[in-house]
Design an enzyme around this catalytic site. Structure first.
Site, mmCIF file in Angstrom:
data_model
loop_
_atom_site.group_PDB
_atom_site.id
_atom_site.type_symbol
_atom_site.label_atom_id
_atom_site.label_comp_id
_atom_site.label_asym_id
_atom_site.label_seq_id
_atom_site.Cartn_x
_atom_site.Cartn_y
_atom_site.Cartn_z
ATOM 1 N N HIS A 114 10.709 -26.977 -39.454
ATOM 2 C CA HIS A 114 11.330 -25.991 -38.558
ATOM 3 C C HIS A 114 11.855 -24.770 -39.302
ATOM 4 O O HIS A 114 12.193 -23.767 -38.688
ATOM 5 C CB HIS A 114 12.432 -26.641 -37.717
ATOM 6 C CG HIS A 114 13.693 -26.953 -38.455
ATOM 7 N ND1 HIS A 114 13.952 -28.187 -39.007
ATOM 8 C CD2 HIS A 114 14.784 -26.201 -38.730
ATOM 9 C CE1 HIS A 114 15.138 -28.181 -39.571
ATOM 10 N NE2 HIS A 114 15.671 -26.983 -39.420
ATOM 11 N N ASP A 158 9.055 -33.345 -39.461
ATOM 12 C CA ASP A 158 9.823 -32.145 -39.803
ATOM 13 C C ASP A 158 9.759 -31.860 -41.306
ATOM 14 O O ASP A 158 10.780 -31.562 -41.940
ATOM 15 C CB ASP A 158 11.270 -32.272 -39.346
ATOM 16 C CG ASP A 158 11.992 -30.916 -39.369
ATOM 17 O OD1 ASP A 158 11.301 -29.886 -39.269
ATOM 18 O OD2 ASP A 158 13.228 -30.906 -39.502
ATOM 19 N N SER A 182 19.083 -26.607 -44.042
ATOM 20 C CA SER A 182 17.857 -27.327 -43.715
ATOM 21 C C SER A 182 16.810 -27.156 -44.805
ATOM 22 O O SER A 182 16.538 -26.048 -45.254
ATOM 23 C CB SER A 182 17.284 -26.836 -42.384
ATOM 24 O OG SER A 182 18.102 -27.226 -41.315
#
Length: 443
Positions: free
Chosen positions: A170, A200, A290
């Site tokens: 993402h 992911d 992230s």
């Protein structure tokens, strides 16, 4: 881009004590006297009573001394507790002699993790993604608007011509350009190597020719650890590009293991069930973290920071992808061809019409998640490859496809005339699906 948010989730310090030994000791004294020798006959008759008297006094003195010593020892033991440490020491000795092992911790949890950070930081990069999106104005018209996002990556190795970096899918999904900033603040452009939306995870590549010799000396590849042996309560360190300000460090512990969560992409609003069970930690994971590293006290990467739980009543709950669970996937993505986007007028098409089959919907109707083919374009690549209506596309060139958006995102890197390998699920007469692959030349 920035971190993902969690909507749904499953819902001690050790200390060391040492005892001090108490030692007691005692001593005794004696005394005597002299007399002139009497006459021989008197010595025989009067000397015996004198010896008996002296001996009697010595015995009496000994009895009184012993009584005083025993009384003081008893009072000290029961009232003042002077002899307890001696008892404890004796008990420990008895345990050892009986074969009971005494365990002592050789490691101490400390708040100073600077040595670990110094070791890991050269392998962490900041990622900035830029994308152009169409925005509708108040009057119904549309205009293009450029947006940016921040994330983190971990250097995991290199091949003959590229430096390879793992991050979250993402973080790079939907981006038009990617910029990587190294530990020495130098920046270069990167391209996508491989992506997997369900787990992911993505791997991006930087051309080695674009990296200066000074930067090459300042960076290093991370050491990957073993996340299968993690224990709840052990220390954890999160390193990442929090809020896009550059690399920062937070510390905490492993709060829980094997957490299954549903995440929401903060940019697109899409929700998705995690492909693997996640590590839960109270080390702060914020927007921009992230794709960053969750490391242990040995400086080994044990997880890829992925999401955080948000809410007014929530504090200190973040999630990371266990590195051991995706090591094979990362290796597969590293081996893919590096992708560069092509212009829209040069972009190839498969030649189908389809609809998304989400994970949740696929479980309800008992069919694979992916792109359900509702129609085949006559003369298109899919028809020439022998595809039929009712098939479900689940992958393209090794990358997982779980929606129409995911398929379109992958097709941005392929031009007309190129051939791609599609993984498809073909319906059988018994209601089940059989997996197959077809090579489709894009038209």
């Amino acid at each position: 881009m920035s971190g993902r948010q969690v909507d749904i989730m499953d819902n001690q310090y050790s200390y060391y004590n040492s005892d001090n030994n108490h030692y007691q000791y005692s001593s005794a004294d004696g005394a005597g006297g002299d007399r002139k020798p009497p006459e021989k006959e008197k010595k025989q008759h009067k000397g015996i009573p004198k010896v008996v008297a002296v001996t009697g006094l010595a015995v009496l003195f000994g009895i009184i001394s012993s009584a005083v010593f025993l009384t003081s020892t008893l009072l000290g033991s029961r009232i003042l507790g002077l002899n307890r440490s001696s008892d404890s020491s004796a008990a420990s000795s008895d345990n050892v002699s009986n074969g009971t092992s005494l365990s002592r911790s050789s490691s101490v949890v400390t708040s100073d993790v600077s040595d670990v950070v110094d070791e890991v930081m050269p392998s962490i990069v900041s990622i900035t993604s830029m994308s152009v999106e169409e925005v509708q104005n108040f009057f119904g018209g549309t205009y293009e608007q450029q947006s940016s996002g921040a994330g983190t990556g971990i250097i995991i190795g290199e091949n003959d011509s590229e430096l390879l970096i793992v991050t979250n899918n993402h973080v790079v999904e939907g981006s038009d350009t990617l910029t990587v900033t190294f530990n020495d603040d130098s920046s270069v452009e990167a391209n996508i190597k491989g992506m997997d939306a369900s787990y992911d995870v993505a791997v991006i590549a930087v051309a080695l020719d674009d990296i200066s010799s000074e930067t090459r000396e300042a960076i290093s590849a991370a050491t990957l650890g073993d996340s299968t042996n993690l224990k709840v309560g052990e220390p954890a360190i999160a390193i990442g590009n929090a809020l896009g300000y550059g690399q920062s460090v937070t510390t905490g512990v492993i709060s829980a293991l094997d957490r299954s969560v549903t995440t929401t992409n903060s940019q697109t609003g899409e929700t998705q069930e995690s492909g693997v069970n996640l590590i839960q930690t109270d080390a702060a994971i914020n927007e921009g973290n992230s794709g960053g590293a969750l490391v242990n006290v040995n400086g080994e990467v044990i997880g890829i920071n992925s999401a955080k739980l948000i809410g007014e009543s929530v504090e200190g709950i973040g999630y990371a992808i266990p590195i051991s669970d995706v090591s094979d996937l990362i290796q597969s993505l590293m081996n893919q061809e590096t992708k560069t986007k092509v212009s829209e007028d040069e972009r190839g098409m498969i030649g189908i019409t389809g609809i998304s089959v989400s994970d949740a919907f696929s479980q309800q109707i008992d069919m694979p998640a992916g792109v359900y083919v509702t129609d085949i374009t006559p003369g298109g690549g899919a028809e020439k490859a022998g595809m039929t209506k009712g098939s479900i596309i689940t992958g393209i060139n090794g990358s997982l496809v779980d929606s129409m958006d995911a398929l379109q995102a992958q097709l941005q890197y392929y031009a007309k005339g190129e051939t791609v390998t599609l993984t498809i699920q073909i319906p059988q007469t018994n209601g089940e699906y059989k997996e197959d692959t077809v090579d489709v030349t894009l038209s």
